[in-house]
Write an enzyme that holds these catalytic residues in place. Structure first.
Site, PDB file in Angstrom:
ATOM      1  N   ARG A 233      -8.524  10.173  49.486  1.00 51.21           N
ATOM      2  CA  ARG A 233      -8.580   9.284  48.325  1.00 51.21           C
ATOM      3  C   ARG A 233      -7.168   8.747  48.129  1.00 51.21           C
ATOM      4  NH1 ARG A 233     -13.317   9.176  48.953  1.00 51.21           N
ATOM      5  NH2 ARG A 233     -14.945   9.934  47.557  1.00 51.21           N
ATOM      6  N   GLU A 262      -8.493   0.220  44.236  1.00 51.38           N
ATOM      7  CA  GLU A 262      -9.410  -0.393  45.215  1.00 51.38           C
ATOM      8  C   GLU A 262     -10.323  -1.384  44.514  1.00 51.38           C
ATOM      9  OE1 GLU A 262     -11.405   2.665  47.441  1.00 51.38           O
ATOM     10  OE2 GLU A 262      -9.545   3.507  48.186  1.00 51.38           O
ATOM     11  N   HIS A 281     -11.667   1.004  52.794  1.00 51.41           N
ATOM     12  CA  HIS A 281     -12.438   2.223  52.484  1.00 51.41           C
ATOM     13  C   HIS A 281     -13.751   2.248  53.282  1.00 51.41           C
ATOM     14  CE1 HIS A 281     -13.150   5.469  49.189  1.00 51.41           C
ATOM     15  NE2 HIS A 281     -13.779   5.781  50.300  1.00 51.41           N
TER      16      HIS A 281
HETATM   17  P1  NAP Z   1     -14.307  19.700  52.519  1.00 48.09           P
HETATM   18  O1  NAP Z   1     -15.150  20.210  53.653  1.00 48.09           O
HETATM   19  O2  NAP Z   1     -14.465  20.311  51.166  1.00 48.09           O
HETATM   20  O3  NAP Z   1     -12.785  19.803  52.997  1.00 48.09           O
HETATM   21  C1  NAP Z   1     -11.716  19.705  52.118  1.00 48.09           C
HETATM   22  C2  NAP Z   1     -10.605  20.628  52.600  1.00 48.09           C
HETATM   23  O4  NAP Z   1      -9.499  20.510  51.730  1.00 48.09           O
HETATM   24  C3  NAP Z   1     -11.001  22.096  52.614  1.00 48.09           C
HETATM   25  O5  NAP Z   1     -10.667  22.629  53.859  1.00 48.09           O
HETATM   26  C4  NAP Z   1     -10.175  22.720  51.511  1.00 48.09           C
HETATM   27  O6  NAP Z   1      -9.826  24.046  51.907  1.00 48.09           O
HETATM   28  C5  NAP Z   1      -8.982  21.808  51.447  1.00 48.09           C
HETATM   29  N1  NAP Z   1      -8.361  21.783  50.109  1.00 48.09           N
HETATM   30  C6  NAP Z   1      -8.963  21.623  48.920  1.00 48.09           C
HETATM   31  N2  NAP Z   1      -8.072  21.647  47.926  1.00 48.09           N
HETATM   32  C7  NAP Z   1      -6.875  21.862  48.519  1.00 48.09           C
HETATM   33  C8  NAP Z   1      -5.564  22.005  48.014  1.00 48.09           C
HETATM   34  N3  NAP Z   1      -5.313  21.967  46.702  1.00 48.09           N
HETATM   35  N4  NAP Z   1      -4.565  22.177  48.899  1.00 48.09           N
HETATM   36  C9  NAP Z   1      -4.817  22.228  50.234  1.00 48.09           C
HETATM   37  N5  NAP Z   1      -6.056  22.121  50.770  1.00 48.09           N
HETATM   38  C10 NAP Z   1      -7.057  21.932  49.907  1.00 48.09           C
HETATM   39  O7  NAP Z   1     -14.532  18.155  52.314  1.00 48.09           O
HETATM   40  P2  NAP Z   1     -14.865  17.021  53.420  1.00 48.09           P
HETATM   41  O8  NAP Z   1     -16.326  16.849  53.539  1.00 48.09           O
HETATM   42  O9  NAP Z   1     -14.064  17.295  54.649  1.00 48.09           O
HETATM   43  O10 NAP Z   1     -14.281  15.744  52.641  1.00 48.09           O
HETATM   44  C11 NAP Z   1     -12.920  15.715  52.263  1.00 48.09           C
HETATM   45  C12 NAP Z   1     -12.618  14.509  51.382  1.00 48.09           C
HETATM   46  O11 NAP Z   1     -12.611  13.339  52.187  1.00 48.09           O
HETATM   47  C13 NAP Z   1     -13.657  14.220  50.300  1.00 48.09           C
HETATM   48  O12 NAP Z   1     -13.435  14.987  49.137  1.00 48.09           O
HETATM   49  C14 NAP Z   1     -13.479  12.735  50.058  1.00 48.09           C
HETATM   50  O13 NAP Z   1     -12.595  12.495  48.988  1.00 48.09           O
HETATM   51  C15 NAP Z   1     -12.854  12.229  51.350  1.00 48.09           C
HETATM   52  N6  NAP Z   1     -13.745  11.292  52.054  1.00 48.09           N
HETATM   53  C16 NAP Z   1     -13.346  10.000  52.244  1.00 48.09           C
HETATM   54  C17 NAP Z   1     -14.163   9.107  52.916  1.00 48.09           C
HETATM   55  C18 NAP Z   1     -13.733   7.697  53.158  1.00 48.09           C
HETATM   56  O14 NAP Z   1     -14.587   6.814  53.141  1.00 48.09           O
HETATM   57  N7  NAP Z   1     -12.472   7.427  53.399  1.00 48.09           N
HETATM   58  C19 NAP Z   1     -15.413   9.537  53.399  1.00 48.09           C
HETATM   59  C20 NAP Z   1     -15.784  10.850  53.191  1.00 48.09           C
HETATM   60  C21 NAP Z   1     -14.950  11.712  52.512  1.00 48.09           C
HETATM   61  P3  NAP Z   1      -9.524  25.183  50.813  1.00 48.09           P
HETATM   62  O15 NAP Z   1     -10.643  25.134  49.814  1.00 48.09           O
HETATM   63  O16 NAP Z   1      -9.457  26.430  51.615  1.00 48.09           O
HETATM   64  O17 NAP Z   1      -8.211  24.810  50.214  1.00 48.09           O
END
Ligand code: NAP
Length: 321
Positions: A233, A262, A281
């Protein structure tokens, strides 16, 4: 009696048909906050994406479930939803691979200057064979630092380690044992990741803890040759500090799918920098994946309203209430 559902985003025809089999469906333009707020007053559930749903919009409603067509849920005040007993569903997994492809295209495009040089050719500038002024840098064999190695970060790590022979470092609050075992990923402190990575890739959710987690002090720790990739984000990065770091040569370049505002202001200095690849995006934006996300979100909403949803729930605590 059928439940009532508000859809604040256009849905594929078959997904609309599916929802209509289970509920009365009302479409509303999500960008019209007043119309959306009014529609939410008379509905059991809502489905959509990219629109902030504030606690005030939920006051005086009977809503039982909200379904976002995204994995990210930063548009919602989750503790407030839980307190109200509202289930929030999202769409993890179905978008993981497409989003990882977008991340990797940003890595390759930034390193090999694909967008800049394609524009240069189209502008009729290619008049002699190219030399060092047009060279990029290698991706294979380099070090990729993933900040937030979860579902998408894991799919990026797989591409990097198995496809491009890269070293993968990551930061998470908890270890990702699959990525360590299968892709040789090594968990390090953020400062170490920043200091040694050739590509720093953000894939954390946007939360209070991750807002502006990459700012001036973090850019100062990165290599001068480093490229920042952000498809999480926009607000995980302090964009003013990013612009300053790029202008000063503190880091080499950036590949960005997301921005603090955005659509991005066309006057943003980022759009004038040849070493910045900017996308609108598009992380999950393929026909197949966007369709799968809409279908998944519709099924989540129908099941949540029927009280049978057990997966894809952001606030699982609500089930215990
Ligand atoms: P996910 O599986 O929940 O992965 C997020 C990772 O971030 C986890 O490994 C988590 O591990 C880590 N994390 C969370 N809080 C943290 C912190 N404070 N410090 C360090 N690490 C932290 O989610 P995902 O499915 O991969 O998606 C991730 C993000 O990508 C979404 O939330 C979304 O905002 C973004 N996204 C963007 C697009 C786009 O169109 N550009 C598309 C899809 C998703 P821990 O809990 O162990 O810390």
């Amino acid at each position: 009696m059928k439940h009532k559902i508000v859809a604040y985003k256009t849905l594929p025809a078959d997904v609309t048909d599916y929802l209509r089999e289970h509920a009365e469906v009302v479409f509303v333009d999500g960008s019209d906050t007043q119309a959306l707020s009014a529609a939410l007053k008379d509905t059991d559930g809502a489905i959509g994406s990219s629109i902030r749903i504030t606690p005030a919009m939920l006051d005086g409603t009977r809503i039982k479930a909200l379904s976002t067509i995204s994995v990210g849920f930063d548009q919602f005040d989750v503790p407030d939803l839980t307190q109200r007993g509202i289930v929030l569903a999202h769409t993890p997994d179905v978008l993981t691979e497409s989003t990882a492809d977008t991340v990797f295209s940003l890595i390759l495009a930034s390193a090999r200057r694909v967008v800049e040089l394609a524009d240069w050719v189209k502008a009729g500038q290619w008049k002699a064979s190219i030399g060092p002024a047009h060279f990029g840098v290698d991706v294979q064999g380099k070090t990729l630092g993933i900040v937030g190695l979860g579902r998408i970060g894991g799919a990026v790590a797989r591409r990097a380690a198995l496809g491009f022979n890269m070293n993968v470092l990551y930061t998470n609050r908890s270890p990702n044992e699959t990525a360590e075992r299968e892709y040789g990923a090594r968990r390090v402190e953020l400062d170490e990741l920043l200091a040694v990575s050739d590509f720093v890739c953000l894939q954390v959710p946007l939360t209070d803890a991750t807002r502006h987690m990459i700012g001036a002090p973090q850019f100062a720790r990165m290599k001068k040759s480093a490229i920042l990739i952000n498809a999480s984000r926009g607000a995980t990065v302090d964009e003013k500090a990013l612009i300053a770091a790029l202008e000063a040569g503190t880091i080499h370049g950036a590949g960005l799918d997301v921005f603090e505002q955005e659509p991005i202001d066309p006057a943003s200095p980022l759009l004038r920098m040849p070493n910045v690849v900017a996308l609108p995006h598009i992380g999950s934006a393929t026909h197949e994946t966007r369709h799968a996300m809409a279908r998944n979100a519709a099924e989540n909403l129908v099941a949540a309203l029927a009280g049978t949803l057990r997966t894809n729930i952001v606030n699982r605590e609500v089930l215990a209430q």
